[in-house]
Design a protein around this motif. Structure first.
Motif, PDB file in Angstrom:
ATOM      1  N   PHE A  85       0.260   4.129   0.750  1.00 26.39           N
ATOM      2  CA  PHE A  85      -0.053   5.026   1.860  1.00 26.39           C
ATOM      3  C   PHE A  85       0.421   4.451   3.201  1.00 26.39           C
ATOM      4  O   PHE A  85       0.172   5.044   4.253  1.00 26.39           O
ATOM      5  CB  PHE A  85      -1.554   5.319   1.894  1.00 26.39           C
ATOM      6  CG  PHE A  85      -2.045   5.891   0.599  1.00 26.39           C
ATOM      7  CD1 PHE A  85      -1.727   7.179   0.219  1.00 26.39           C
ATOM      8  CD2 PHE A  85      -2.796   5.112  -0.275  1.00 26.39           C
ATOM      9  CE1 PHE A  85      -2.154   7.698  -0.996  1.00 26.39           C
ATOM     10  CE2 PHE A  85      -3.225   5.618  -1.492  1.00 26.39           C
ATOM     11  CZ  PHE A  85      -2.905   6.924  -1.855  1.00 26.39           C
ATOM     12  N   GLN A  86       1.093   3.311   3.144  1.00 28.51           N
ATOM     13  CA  GLN A  86       1.706   2.724   4.338  1.00 28.51           C
ATOM     14  C   GLN A  86       3.228   2.801   4.181  1.00 28.51           C
ATOM     15  O   GLN A  86       3.801   3.861   4.330  1.00 28.51           O
ATOM     16  CB  GLN A  86       1.204   1.296   4.535  1.00 28.51           C
ATOM     17  CG  GLN A  86      -0.282   1.205   4.819  1.00 28.51           C
ATOM     18  CD  GLN A  86      -0.808  -0.224   4.790  1.00 28.51           C
ATOM     19  OE1 GLN A  86      -0.045  -1.188   4.768  1.00 28.51           O
ATOM     20  NE2 GLN A  86      -2.117  -0.379   4.758  1.00 28.51           N
TER      21      GLN A  86
ATOM     22  N   ASN B  17       0.848  -1.188   0.000  1.00 29.54           N
ATOM     23  CA  ASN B  17       0.000   0.000   0.000  1.00 29.54           C
ATOM     24  C   ASN B  17       0.889   1.245   0.000  1.00 29.54           C
ATOM     25  O   ASN B  17       1.701   1.427   0.915  1.00 29.54           O
ATOM     26  CB  ASN B  17      -0.895  -0.010   1.237  1.00 29.54           C
ATOM     27  CG  ASN B  17      -1.999   1.029   1.157  1.00 29.54           C
ATOM     28  OD1 ASN B  17      -1.774   2.153   0.716  1.00 29.54           O
ATOM     29  ND2 ASN B  17      -3.187   0.675   1.603  1.00 29.54           N
TER      30      ASN B  17
ATOM     31  N   PRO C 245      -4.360  -1.834  -2.403  1.00 27.23           N
ATOM     32  CA  PRO C 245      -5.142  -1.074  -1.411  1.00 27.23           C
ATOM     33  C   PRO C 245      -5.542  -1.902  -0.192  1.00 27.23           C
ATOM     34  O   PRO C 245      -6.723  -2.010   0.150  1.00 27.23           O
ATOM     35  CB  PRO C 245      -6.366  -0.641  -2.203  1.00 27.23           C
ATOM     36  CG  PRO C 245      -6.598  -1.768  -3.150  1.00 27.23           C
ATOM     37  CD  PRO C 245      -5.221  -2.263  -3.527  1.00 27.23           C
TER      38      PRO C 245
ATOM     39  N   LEU D  68       1.858   9.792  -6.084  1.00 28.79           N
ATOM     40  CA  LEU D  68       2.718   8.694  -5.663  1.00 28.79           C
ATOM     41  C   LEU D  68       3.223   7.905  -6.875  1.00 28.79           C
ATOM     42  O   LEU D  68       4.370   7.443  -6.886  1.00 28.79           O
ATOM     43  CB  LEU D  68       1.966   7.782  -4.698  1.00 28.79           C
ATOM     44  CG  LEU D  68       1.504   8.470  -3.406  1.00 28.79           C
ATOM     45  CD1 LEU D  68       0.758   7.483  -2.516  1.00 28.79           C
ATOM     46  CD2 LEU D  68       2.675   9.081  -2.655  1.00 28.79           C
TER      47      LEU D  68
ATOM     48  N   ARG E 101      -5.384  10.795  -5.139  1.00 27.22           N
ATOM     49  CA  ARG E 101      -4.354  10.512  -4.143  1.00 27.22           C
ATOM     50  C   ARG E 101      -3.301   9.544  -4.670  1.00 27.22           C
ATOM     51  O   ARG E 101      -2.175   9.510  -4.170  1.00 27.22           O
ATOM     52  CB  ARG E 101      -4.975   9.985  -2.846  1.00 27.22           C
ATOM     53  CG  ARG E 101      -5.727   8.678  -2.950  1.00 27.22           C
ATOM     54  CD  ARG E 101      -6.437   8.377  -1.641  1.00 27.22           C
ATOM     55  NE  ARG E 101      -6.965   7.016  -1.601  1.00 27.22           N
ATOM     56  CZ  ARG E 101      -6.765   6.163  -0.601  1.00 27.22           C
ATOM     57  NH1 ARG E 101      -6.050   6.540   0.456  1.00 27.22           N
ATOM     58  NH2 ARG E 101      -7.280   4.954  -0.629  1.00 27.22           N
ATOM     59  N   LEU E 102      -3.629   8.764  -5.698  1.00 27.13           N
ATOM     60  CA  LEU E 102      -2.639   7.883  -6.298  1.00 27.13           C
ATOM     61  C   LEU E 102      -1.689   8.628  -7.241  1.00 27.13           C
ATOM     62  O   LEU E 102      -0.503   8.281  -7.337  1.00 27.13           O
ATOM     63  CB  LEU E 102      -3.328   6.765  -7.083  1.00 27.13           C
ATOM     64  CG  LEU E 102      -3.984   5.654  -6.270  1.00 27.13           C
ATOM     65  CD1 LEU E 102      -4.761   4.726  -7.183  1.00 27.13           C
ATOM     66  CD2 LEU E 102      -2.950   4.868  -5.473  1.00 27.13           C
TER      67      LEU E 102
ATOM     68  N   TRP F 219      -8.130  -1.221  -6.547  1.00 28.62           N
ATOM     69  CA  TRP F 219      -8.401   0.203  -6.377  1.00 28.62           C
ATOM     70  C   TRP F 219      -9.731   0.571  -7.032  1.00 28.62           C
ATOM     71  O   TRP F 219     -10.194  -0.116  -7.951  1.00 28.62           O
ATOM     72  CB  TRP F 219      -7.279   1.037  -6.994  1.00 28.62           C
ATOM     73  CG  TRP F 219      -5.960   0.851  -6.336  1.00 28.62           C
ATOM     74  CD1 TRP F 219      -4.941   0.039  -6.743  1.00 28.62           C
ATOM     75  CD2 TRP F 219      -5.522   1.454  -5.116  1.00 28.62           C
ATOM     76  NE1 TRP F 219      -3.896   0.111  -5.867  1.00 28.62           N
ATOM     77  CE2 TRP F 219      -4.216   0.967  -4.859  1.00 28.62           C
ATOM     78  CE3 TRP F 219      -6.095   2.362  -4.225  1.00 28.62           C
ATOM     79  CZ2 TRP F 219      -3.474   1.361  -3.740  1.00 28.62           C
ATOM     80  CZ3 TRP F 219      -5.362   2.750  -3.112  1.00 28.62           C
ATOM     81  CH2 TRP F 219      -4.075   2.265  -2.873  1.00 28.62           C
TER      82      TRP F 219
ATOM     83  N   SER G 186      -5.409  -2.882   3.968  1.00 29.52           N
ATOM     84  CA  SER G 186      -5.235  -2.246   5.269  1.00 29.52           C
ATOM     85  C   SER G 186      -4.096  -2.932   6.016  1.00 29.52           C
ATOM     86  O   SER G 186      -3.660  -4.023   5.651  1.00 29.52           O
ATOM     87  CB  SER G 186      -6.528  -2.342   6.083  1.00 29.52           C
ATOM     88  OG  SER G 186      -6.870  -3.700   6.298  1.00 29.52           O
TER      89      SER G 186
ATOM     90  N   ASP H  17     -10.107   6.837  -5.911  1.00 32.02           N
ATOM     91  CA  ASP H  17      -8.699   6.788  -5.506  1.00 32.02           C
ATOM     92  C   ASP H  17      -7.771   7.569  -6.424  1.00 32.02           C
ATOM     93  O   ASP H  17      -6.560   7.627  -6.177  1.00 32.02           O
ATOM     94  CB  ASP H  17      -8.232   5.326  -5.453  1.00 32.02           C
ATOM     95  CG  ASP H  17      -8.932   4.529  -4.366  1.00 32.02           C
ATOM     96  OD1 ASP H  17      -9.099   5.061  -3.263  1.00 32.02           O
ATOM     97  OD2 ASP H  17      -9.305   3.366  -4.638  1.00 32.02           O
TER      98      ASP H  17
END
Length: 268
Positions: free
Chosen positions: A93-94, A91, A117, A141, A137-138, A129, A119, A134
């Protein structure tokens, strides 16, 4: 002045669908004790020696299987295999982007990152996704990865309408989440499910995306998927392949999966 392409191109000796071996489950077994066996590095080396075209890892933030040090050790190993590819899933975002940045800073190879995506506490990846939700925000990155000459693949469900949107945010490839196919393979719904993947693959190709696939592919269902879904460039396989390797050994298992891919390209 020569302008570099934002994404490195690796020429595989294998001219068909490439096999990337996910070694997460080797790390999971190792982590159950404090003996550093089995070796993740040795597993990757044996798979490459047997003909695998790539190695994949999915380092989760809790390090329940692949650890941070594994990523850098594997990347160093891949320098000895310049015609093969190193793929990191996770991910963005991690912790995924930390690896993208740090590998580039160390001058270590990373050919592809697959944005997934999931958790932090998720058992395994189980969906792709969503677009347009999404998209924004993708986008930055994906650009960060491209700035480091890393190809980006987005983990996606086989939704034809989403393929153009994935391309629009900058993705180079999509990786189809194939659990629905694996579940349907032995039943009456297989043809219908395969048709969805075929339509999604056609839409991806029309949008200019490369096509990868992964999740619950195995020696039984792999040939038909590669044969029926057009344009699959790479399959990433971990759980089933490592389970087979417990019985057959790494080399024989990798060769068996490569043979499954080869059968997909044999004329009827």
């Amino acid at each position: 002045m020569k302008i570099l392409s934002p994404v490195p191109v690796v020429s595989h000796a294998h001219d068909k669908t490439a096999l990337s071996v996910n070694v997460n489950k080797v790390a999971l077994l190792r982590n159950s004790r404090h003996l550093d066996i089995p070796s993740v590095l040795r597993a990757a080396e044996l798979c490459l020696e047997a003909g695998a075209q790539g190695i994949t890892v999915h380092p989760r933030p809790d390090e329940r299987h692949i650890r941070r040090d594994d990523v850098f050790e594997l990347a160093a190993l891949m320098k000895d295999w310049p015609d093969r590819e190193f793929n990191i899933e996770g991910n963005p975002f991690q912790n995924l982007m930390d690896f993208v940045h740090d590998l580039a800073a160390r001058g270590l190879p990373l050919h592809q990152c697959t944005f997934v995506p999931d958790s932090e506490d998720q058992f395994t990846s189980d969906h792709g996704w969503s677009f347009p939700e999404d998209a924004e925000r993708l986008r930055p990155l994906i650009q960060q990865a491209h700035d480091r000459r890393v190809r980006v693949s987005l983990f996606m469900d086989p939704v034809p309408e989403a393929m153009a949107a994935a391309k629009a945010v900058g993705a180079d490839r999509v990786e189809f989440y194939t659990e629905t196919y694996a579940r349907a393979w032995a039943g009456s719904e297989k043809a219908k499910v395969l048709a969805r993947f075929t339509l999604a693959a056609q839409a991806a190709a029309a949008a200019g995306l490369g096509i990868n696939a992964g999740h619950d592919l195995n020696r039984d269902n792999l040939t038909e998927f590669v044969r029926e879904v057009p344009g699959v460039l790479e399959v990433s396989i971990g759980h089933a392949l490592i389970a087979d390797a417990l019985e057959l050994g790494y080399a024989a298992t990798v060769r068996s999966y490569l043979a499954s891919i080869d059968r997909a390209f044999v004329s009827a």
